[in-house]
Design a protein around this motif. Structure first.
Motif, PDB file in Angstrom:
ATOM      1  N   THR A   1       0.844  -1.185   0.000  1.00 34.86           N
ATOM      2  CA  THR A   1       0.000   0.000   0.000  1.00 34.86           C
ATOM      3  C   THR A   1       0.887   1.246   0.000  1.00 34.86           C
ATOM      4  N   SER A   2       0.377   2.302  -0.605  1.00 39.24           N
ATOM      5  CA  SER A   2       1.080   3.590  -0.588  1.00 39.24           C
ATOM      6  C   SER A   2       0.317   4.543   0.321  1.00 39.24           C
ATOM      7  N   SER A   3       1.050   5.477   0.927  1.00 45.21           N
ATOM      8  CA  SER A   3       0.429   6.321   1.944  1.00 45.21           C
ATOM      9  C   SER A   3       0.802   7.781   1.749  1.00 45.21           C
TER      10      SER A   3
ATOM     11  N   VAL B   1       5.761   3.534   1.694  1.00 42.90           N
ATOM     12  CA  VAL B   1       5.117   2.384   1.063  1.00 42.90           C
ATOM     13  C   VAL B   1       5.207   1.226   2.058  1.00 42.90           C
ATOM     14  N   TYR B   2       4.065   0.552   2.319  1.00 40.74           N
ATOM     15  CA  TYR B   2       4.007  -0.503   3.335  1.00 40.74           C
ATOM     16  C   TYR B   2       3.766  -1.859   2.678  1.00 40.74           C
ATOM     17  N   PHE B   3       4.434  -2.885   3.232  1.00 40.58           N
ATOM     18  CA  PHE B   3       4.287  -4.265   2.784  1.00 40.58           C
ATOM     19  C   PHE B   3       3.599  -5.046   3.903  1.00 40.58           C
ATOM     20  N   TYR B   4       2.503  -5.689   3.560  1.00 38.45           N
ATOM     21  CA  TYR B   4       1.702  -6.402   4.558  1.00 38.45           C
ATOM     22  C   TYR B   4       1.652  -7.884   4.196  1.00 38.45           C
TER      23      TYR B   4
ATOM     24  N   ARG C   1       0.561  -9.185   9.454  1.00 42.37           N
ATOM     25  CA  ARG C   1       1.282  -8.063  10.043  1.00 42.37           C
ATOM     26  C   ARG C   1       2.094  -7.321   8.994  1.00 42.37           C
ATOM     27  N   ARG C   2       2.500  -6.106   9.372  1.00 43.46           N
ATOM     28  CA  ARG C   2       3.348  -5.330   8.461  1.00 43.46           C
ATOM     29  C   ARG C   2       4.688  -6.023   8.341  1.00 43.46           C
ATOM     30  N   GLN C   3       5.085  -6.229   7.127  1.00 42.08           N
ATOM     31  CA  GLN C   3       6.309  -6.968   6.866  1.00 42.08           C
ATOM     32  C   GLN C   3       7.500  -6.047   6.627  1.00 42.08           C
ATOM     33  N   ASP C   4       7.234  -4.870   5.991  1.00 38.12           N
ATOM     34  CA  ASP C   4       8.343  -3.980   5.670  1.00 38.12           C
ATOM     35  C   ASP C   4       7.792  -2.588   5.375  1.00 38.12           C
TER      36      ASP C   4
END
Length: 936
Positions: A708-710, A715-718, A724-727
């Motif tokens: 996802t981008s914020s 940028v988040y990796f789930y 859970r959030r991975q990176d």
């Protein structure tokens, strides 16, 4: 005829009546060729008088029933019954008996005009004493060169106009004096305008007494080599034209409801023309009008365009280009459309539609369309095809004072058109050639000879006309048995000699059509379009392409309105009409090439097709996918709302779906990523990474990780499996607006005015923080970037900015290919077509713009009354989400909105479609996601 240097008079006569065949191919008809020029009036013999017998800028005023008196002796006279036409340069007597010739008497050669036999009170005569020339035309009703008698002669006519002989004589004297005293066109124009001013449209000609008059003005009806003055009248139901002379019929009437297309035209390089079509695709119009004032033309155009319920909006050259590129228009159809948009009309021989020579080989016994050597080089004008001749022309060009030009004759002119069409339009040729056919050896005798002369001749640079790619062979066959002369070798000019590879005229046209639609021509036709309609037509592009013609052939080459002397103006207009005119320029940048299938060779293609035919039951997965896509897009207007769920607290910003379709992931301005089960119809997860909005999301291959981008610049990796959030990638200095992923590369767009390309090595074990990112490239922009998209191969990227600019990048070199300012506000969404040939963009200005990737040309633009926030498309049709919550289906090729489908109660903010185009989900400002169902 090989050049305009010969003494022909383009437009030196005027004819009334529709010139084209019902088939719409644009040729002059056999009817015109036989000499009528139009349906005759009652009492006029078949094949008799036509306005083609008049000279340039000559007008036919009136006619009177009369007898031509032949004095056999002092006690005996013979009468020939007919009608006497009073014209502005001549008097023409047309006998009723077809065995008798039409007599044309130039008024400038009259010594005396007056009443004859004044002592006979009951007889009504007017007398001519003539010297120099009298023309005898169509004796025995045969179309042939005019016969001329010279010397002093007396002609006496008895008129059936009791009490009005003095008026007729006065008119003849008035006109004759203009020529004797050399006042010429000034007085003639004054006489015409005086007659028009004294008359008006006869309202008794209205189809219905309840019709309401909206506009009336003076104009001329235009047909090949003819303009006929009269009055134009438009009511709430009909368009009328009433000729001043009542010829060829008292009134021409067109029902407004029948009109399908109207075009503003330039006539004689001036904006005075208007052409009206009652068909969608016929080349031949129903009426072509030339006005005396541009404002009258514009007012009539505006009224018709706004009134007509069925009026088809004018397509642009770019919209036709899109249809042609994608294979929805043939090469022939596309060239017809371009000619039409460039003011080429079959009613105007100085602007007749121009088509290219395609074939180079006119000597082989077989025509090999798989051999590039069969074809003419379409990147060069005819004058540059012969290297030796070109060198001579360039030497002359370099030594020439300004204004310089390379070619002393044009590629399209009235003389060239009638050179090809003389067998079906001999009267037009006689009109153009002062009553003569051309020298027999210079006639259109042979296809091969004509092509050779175009390659080698010192002054012959002509192209072809649409008839060479049509269905009517009559222009190649002397079916009228015309006596066109005898060649030096002794053979009579008859049918056109065909190349060895053509067994008949029908076969020649069919093979010419096949050549025009061949792969070679499809791949190179854009090069010829650049020369004739595009950026190589004039200026530095023309100089570089050796494509420079005389200045008078170009629009703006001379300002006729600045010429005060009427006779000088007529002389200049004659030269413009005679020499030919360059089409209106349609493109100012290089024309994109056509999208053509790529085959290694025809033989390989044939064997491939044969092997497929042997196993018709076998279809690849790709074939089935393409079939599914086609079926879905064919039924996209039948989209129906299936289910809807409100799962967010603020607007939905992104949607992505697992490969099996069971899980739907969405992002929102409420800062959450949610996972929705399509099977259980339950919300399964809700994840928050920060307190700022999320802008987009995507699933990595394998369906194990969501990115996802914020707006918090990250940028988040789930990890789905570990929940859970991975990176986290902290890669930007402002909000991340959009992300894409392909082949272990992440592409992120940001309001910090950059698009960054990252190498992303995935974690070996799901749930472990093992991503490693290297910045591979940074694509810099002037302002914030709001959207990006990749082409299917991920070799190209398109970005859209907040100031309305669309940028196309080459990812293999990280360089900017094109920067196109095409929106007046934020670019909301962009995407490549499946074949990567086009980019579509939507913006806050409500526009949908199609851009050619190869050239960066904006080739189509459609507008809605509200912003289109997001879309999906297949290259031809578009499904867009609008600010009001509607889904709009756009037909790009037809340039129209096909369907409006109500969905969300606020703006549609994102659309997801699966690979087969069978499943569609939308998200909106109303916090909902909607599942849509296609009806088959």
């Amino acid at each position: 005829m090989t050049g305009q240097a010969r003494s022909h008079r383009a437009g030196e006569a005027r004819r009334a009546g529709r010139p084209c065949s019902p088939g719409g191919r644009g040729q002059l008809t056999r009817k015109a060729a036989r000499g009528r020029g139009a349906d005759p009036c009652p009492g006029v013999r078949w094949g008799g008088f036509s306005l083609l017998l008049l000279n340039l800028e000559e007008y036919y005023f009136e006619q009177h029933r009369a007898n031509h008196i032949l004095h056999k002796s002092s006690h005996h006279e013979r009468k020939i019954r007919g009608s006497l036409k009073i014209c502005s340069k001549s008097a023409i007597f047309e006998p009723d008996a077809i065995s008798q010739p039409i007599i044309k008497i130039p008024l400038r050669d009259c010594i005396k005009i007056g009443k004859h036999g004044e002592n006979g009170a009951n007889r009504h005569f007017t007398k001519y004493v003539i010297f120099t020339t009298v023309y005898f035309i169509k004796e025995h009703n045969v179309v042939a060169p005019y016969k001329i008698e010279r010397g002093k002669m007396e002609y006496v006519f008895e008129l059936d106009v009791p009490g009005k002989v003095e008026d007729v004589v006065e008119t003849l004297l008035q006109v004759s004096t203009c020529w004797v005293e050399n006042s010429k066109q000034t007085e003639i124009t004054a006489i015409l305008q005086s007659r028009l001013a004294r008359t008006s449209f006869d309202k008794n000609r209205f189809q219905n007494i309840s019709e309401k008059l909206h506009m009336e003005c003076k104009a001329e009806m235009v047909t090949p080599l003819v303009t006929n003055p009269g009055h134009v009248c438009i009511t709430d139901t009909n368009l009328y034209f009433q000729p001043l002379n009542g010829y060829p019929k008292p009134v021409v009437q067109i029902t407004l409801q029948d009109v399908r297309r109207i075009y503003k035209r330039r006539h004689g390089l001036m904006p005075l023309g208007l052409e009206v079509f009652c068909t969608e695709d016929d080349l031949c119009s129903d009426i072509y009008l030339k006005f005396y004032e541009p404002q009258d033309r514009d007012d009539l155009y505006f009224y018709i365009a706004t009134y007509l319920e069925h009026h088809v909006a004018e397509h642009t050259a770019e919209s036709y280009m899109l249809q042609w590129q994608r294979g929805h228009l043939s090469n022939y159809q596309y060239l017809l459309h371009l000619n039409n948009l460039a003011d080429r009309s079959c009613n105007d021989l100085s602007q007749y539609p121009v088509f290219p020579w395609i074939i180079h080989d006119y000597s082989s016994s077989e025509l090999d369309l798989s051999n590039p050597g069969t074809f003419r080089d379409l990147s060069k004008p005819v004058g540059a095809l012969n290297k030796e001749r070109l060198e001579r022309l360039l030497t002359r060009y370099q030594e020439m004072p300004e204004p310089k030009f390379m070619y002393g004759s044009h590629y399209s002119s009235p003389g060239y058109v009638l050179f090809y069409l003389v067998r079906i339009a001999p009267e037009y040729m006689l009109c153009l050639q002062n009553g003569r056919f051309d020298n027999a050896d210079r006639m259109f005798n042979s296809i091969a000879e004509t092509w050779k002369n175009c390659l080698d001749g010192a002054t012959d640079f002509k192209e072809l006309i649409p008839e060479f790619y049509g269905d009517d062979v009559s222009f190649l066959v002397n079916s009228l048995k015309l006596d066109l002369g005898k060649r030096q070798g002794g053979q009579m000019v008859d049918d056109v000699e065909l190349p060895p590879w053509a067994s008949s005229p029908e076969d020649f046209l069919q093979k010419s059509k096949d050549a025009l639609e061949s792969n070679y021509v499809s791949e190179h036709l854009h090069e010829w379009i650049d020369l004739i309609f595009g950026y190589k037509q004039k200026g530095s592009g023309a100089v570089g392409a050796h494509n420079v013609f005389h200045p008078l052939t170009y629009e703006g080459g001379v300002d006729l309105n600045s010429i005060q002397d009427p006779d000088e103006k007529v002389a200049m207009l004659t030269q413009i009409l005679e020499f030919g005119q360059t089409p209106k320029q349609l493109f100012v940048t290089p024309h994109p090439r056509r999208i053509t299938p790529k085959f290694k060779s025809l033989s390989q293609t044939s064997s491939y097709n044969a092997s497929m035919a042997d196993s018709p039951g076998e279809e690849s997965f790709e074939d089935l996918t393409e079939e599914s896509k086609t079926l879905a897009w064919n039924n996209i207007t039948k989209l129906q709302l299936h289910e809807h769920y409100k799962i967010h607290k603020e607007a939905v910003t992104g949607i992505t779906v697992s490969r099996n379709g069971s899980s739907v992931f969405t992002t929102s301005q409420d800062s959450t990523l949610k996972m929705f089960s399509k099977e259980s119809k339950m919300l399964q997860r809700s994840i928050s990474f920060s307190n700022m909005a999320l802008s987009s999301c995507l699933l990595l291959p394998g369906d194990a990780t969501v990115i996802t981008s914020s707006w918090d610049n990250n940028v988040y990796f789930y990890s789905i499996a570990f929940g859970r959030r991975q990176d986290t990638l902290m890669g930007h200095d402002d909000a991340v607006s959009k992300i894409c992923w392909h082949d272990n590369r992440l592409y992120s767009a940001s309001w910090d005015s950059t698009v960054k390309v990252w190498s992303g090595v995935p974690a070996e074990m799901p749930g472990t923080k093992r991503h490693h990112f290297d910045l591979l490239a940074e694509l810099e922009h002037d302002v914030s970037v709001d959207t990006i998209s990749l082409n299917p191969a991920s070799t190209l990227l398109v970005s859209g900015t907040k100031e309305g600019t669309v940028n196309i990048w080459d990812l293999t070199t990280a360089t900017l290919m094109h920067q196109i300012p095409c929106h007046s506000g934020i670019v909301c969404d962009t995407a490549f077509s499946p074949d990567s040939r086009h980019v579509l963009s939507t913006g806050a200005d409500g526009c949908l713009n199609v851009i050619d990737v190869q050239t960066g040309m904006l080739i189509s633009s459609m507008t809605s009354d509200e912003p289109q926030r997001c879309f999906v498309w297949d290259g031809n049709s578009v499904l867009s989400g609008s600010q009001s919550g509607e889904l709009l289906v756009w037909d790009l090729l037809g340039a129209k909105i096909s369907e409006r489908i109500q969905g969300h109660t606020g703006a549609v903010t994102c659309i997801w479609m699966n690979e087969q185009c069978s499943s569609i989900i939308t998200g909106g400002e109303d916090r909902q996601i909607i599942f849509w169902k296609l009806q088959y």
